[in-house]
Design an enzyme around this catalytic site. Structure first.
Site, PDB file in Angstrom:
ATOM      1  CG  ASP A  14      -2.260   0.996   1.081  1.00  0.00           C
ATOM      2  OD1 ASP A  14      -2.443   1.371  -0.257  1.00  0.00           O
ATOM      3  OD2 ASP A  14      -2.555   1.345   2.264  1.00  0.00           O
ATOM      4  CG  ASN A  16       1.895   1.717  -5.213  1.00  0.00           C
ATOM      5  OD1 ASN A  16       2.835   1.329  -4.571  1.00  0.00           O
ATOM      6  ND2 ASN A  16       1.437   0.903  -6.092  1.00  0.00           N
ATOM      7  NE  ARG A  18      -1.549   6.384   1.609  1.00  0.00           N
ATOM      8  CZ  ARG A  18      -1.668   5.597   2.357  1.00  0.00           C
ATOM      9  NH1 ARG A  18      -1.632   5.836   3.887  1.00  0.00           N
ATOM     10  NH2 ARG A  18      -2.119   4.270   2.256  1.00  0.00           N
ATOM     11  CG  HIS A  31      -0.310   2.508  -9.169  1.00  0.00           C
ATOM     12  ND1 HIS A  31      -0.459   2.347  -7.814  1.00  0.00           N
ATOM     13  CD2 HIS A  31      -1.298   3.140  -9.714  1.00  0.00           C
ATOM     14  CE1 HIS A  31      -1.459   2.519  -7.559  1.00  0.00           C
ATOM     15  NE2 HIS A  31      -2.145   3.311  -8.555  1.00  0.00           N
ATOM     16  CB  SER A  59      -8.689  -5.174  -2.986  1.00  0.00           C
ATOM     17  OG  SER A  59      -9.217  -3.848  -3.373  1.00  0.00           O
ATOM     18  CD1 TRP A  63     -12.758  -5.135  -9.236  1.00  0.00           C
ATOM     19  CD2 TRP A  63     -11.780  -4.291 -11.246  1.00  0.00           C
ATOM     20  NE1 TRP A  63     -11.999  -6.181  -9.905  1.00  0.00           N
ATOM     21  CE2 TRP A  63     -11.531  -5.687 -11.130  1.00  0.00           C
ATOM     22  CE3 TRP A  63     -11.774  -3.554 -12.392  1.00  0.00           C
ATOM     23  CZ2 TRP A  63     -10.740  -6.358 -12.087  1.00  0.00           C
ATOM     24  CZ3 TRP A  63     -10.904  -4.308 -13.212  1.00  0.00           C
ATOM     25  CH2 TRP A  63     -10.527  -5.374 -13.306  1.00  0.00           C
ATOM     26  CG  LEU A 125       9.340 -16.838  -3.796  1.00  0.00           C
ATOM     27  CD1 LEU A 125       9.593 -16.964  -2.036  1.00  0.00           C
ATOM     28  CD2 LEU A 125       9.731 -15.281  -4.194  1.00  0.00           C
ATOM     29  CB  SER A 190      -7.408  -3.784   3.209  1.00  0.00           C
ATOM     30  OG  SER A 190      -7.224  -2.507   3.987  1.00  0.00           O
TER      31      SER A 190
HETATM   32  C1  IPE Z   1      -5.153  -2.560  -0.150  1.00  0.00           C
HETATM   33  O1  IPE Z   1      -4.821  -1.104  -0.445  1.00  0.00           O
HETATM   34  C2  IPE Z   1      -5.291  -3.340  -1.520  1.00  0.00           C
HETATM   35  C3  IPE Z   1      -4.168  -3.660  -2.066  1.00  0.00           C
HETATM   36  C4  IPE Z   1      -2.839  -3.101  -1.647  1.00  0.00           C
HETATM   37  C5  IPE Z   1      -3.938  -4.162  -3.383  1.00  0.00           C
HETATM   38  P1  IPE Z   1      -6.104  -0.311  -0.469  1.00  0.00           P
HETATM   39  O2  IPE Z   1      -5.425   1.113  -0.653  1.00  0.00           O
HETATM   40  O3  IPE Z   1      -7.208  -0.903  -1.538  1.00  0.00           O
HETATM   41  O4  IPE Z   1      -6.868  -0.399   1.073  1.00  0.00           O
HETATM   42  P2  IPE Z   1      -7.403   0.669   2.016  1.00  0.00           P
HETATM   43  O5  IPE Z   1      -8.498   1.423   0.841  1.00  0.00           O
HETATM   44  O6  IPE Z   1      -6.477   1.660   2.270  1.00  0.00           O
HETATM   45  O7  IPE Z   1      -8.219   0.192   3.054  1.00  0.00           O
HETATM   46  C1  IPE Z   2      -1.827   0.417  -3.306  1.00  0.00           C
HETATM   47  O1  IPE Z   2      -1.349   1.629  -3.476  1.00  0.00           O
HETATM   48  C2  IPE Z   2      -1.700   0.004  -4.719  1.00  0.00           C
HETATM   49  C3  IPE Z   2      -3.325  -0.262  -5.028  1.00  0.00           C
HETATM   50  C4  IPE Z   2      -4.096  -0.672  -4.192  1.00  0.00           C
HETATM   51  C5  IPE Z   2      -3.439  -0.994  -6.374  1.00  0.00           C
HETATM   52  P1  IPE Z   2      -2.477   2.835  -3.537  1.00  0.00           P
HETATM   53  O2  IPE Z   2      -2.819   3.251  -4.856  1.00  0.00           O
HETATM   54  O3  IPE Z   2      -3.454   2.566  -2.408  1.00  0.00           O
HETATM   55  O4  IPE Z   2      -1.858   4.176  -2.701  1.00  0.00           O
HETATM   56  P2  IPE Z   2      -2.238   5.158  -1.540  1.00  0.00           P
HETATM   57  O5  IPE Z   2      -2.947   3.974  -0.488  1.00  0.00           O
HETATM   58  O6  IPE Z   2      -3.441   5.781  -2.125  1.00  0.00           O
HETATM   59  O7  IPE Z   2      -1.159   5.951  -1.346  1.00  0.00           O
HETATM   60 MG    MG Z   3      -3.956   2.654  -0.573  1.00  0.00          MG
END
Ligand code: IPE
Ligand code: IPE
Ligand code: MG
Length: 240
Positions: A14, A16, A18, A31, A59, A63, A125, A190
């Protein structure tokens, strides 16, 4: 340290967006760099004794993001599947995927199937990517499958135990994670592997996923090695 190896490490990748915001970069760049960390961690993990790596990549709830971001993530995934297979073969990595894969574009589904087939005899792995994944849906689908088998007389309802449930999840055949890492500081799961992490050790770091280098991975493993896993007993297993 060769003791207390986390054989199965699961990661909620999580932060990317921010990370990109902090650097004044477009969100999508986060990303992209996140993708580089995926490669780095896959390369590094076996060196720490890790045998299974399970990565939350997308997740079912993701979507709901803006269509541009979703299609960028799908393109990134498609590109990854096209270009990283060779390296997986070279590194003896087995590629695996969990989630409701039928939600993905058909071209990507085909690439996933090809990746799983081509790497199936690799003995290193086991890297499992979660795409369009929801733990609640996974459990719901497992219930539905068991109910159907019971209705067809293939499964005796009286014989259903915890192993039967595990065997009907997307993760059938994988051991439960020993260590779950979440980047970017959020103290939540999550909808990831709810059943499988009942006794998993949790490690949350404030680092954003694009900053999660091998060095950060090593810190997580080291923290795990200092934990005392009790599984409800009064002392760790080996001391009983
Ligand atoms: C969790 O991150 C899903 C993935 C890392 C793929 P999210 O960014 O979707 O989760 P929330 O919304 O902060 O709970
Ligand atoms: C995780 O980073 C990647 C996915 C959920 C696909 P985010 O895109 O959720 O980044 P933040 O949480 O908004 O910083
Ligand atoms: Mg996130």
């Amino acid at each position: 340290m060769t003791k207390n190896i986390p054989y199965h490490v699961a990661i909620i990748m999580d932060g990317n967006g921010r990370w990109a915001e902090k650097k004044n970069l477009p969100r999508l760049r986060g990303h992209e760099i996140g993708g580089e960390r995926v490669e780095e961690i896959i390369r590094a993990a076996p060196g720490y004794g890790v045998r299974y790596l399970t990565l939350y990549a997308f997740s079912k709830e993701n979507w709901q993001r803006p269509p541009k971001e979703v299609s960028f993530l799908m393109d990134l995934l498609s590109h990854y599947l096209d270009h990283k297979l060779k390296e997986m073969m070279k590194n003896n990595v087995r590629f695996n995927a969990i989630g409701r894969l039928t939600d993905l574009p058909e071209t990507i589904q085909k690439k996933i199937t090809r990746g799983m087939n081509e790497t199936k005899n690799n003995t290193g792995l086991v890297t499992t990517f979660a795409f369009s994944y929801s733990s609640r849906l996974e459990i719901t689908e497992a219930c539905r499958k068991m109910a159907l088998e019971a209705a067809q007389g293939k499964l005796n309802p009286e014989s259903i135990d915890e192993k039967t449930v595990s065997d009907h999840l997307y993760t059938a055949g994988l051991p439960d994670p020993d260590l779950l890492i979440r980047t970017s500081g959020e103290m939540r799961i999550s909808n990831f592997l709810l059943w499988q992490i009942s006794y998993t050790e949790l490690y949350v770091t404030d680092k954003y996923w694009p900053e999660f280098t091998e060095e950060e991975f090593a810190k997580a493993v080291e923290a795990y090695q200092k934990r005392e896993r009790r599984f409800g007993r009064t002392a760790p297993l080996e001391k009983v």
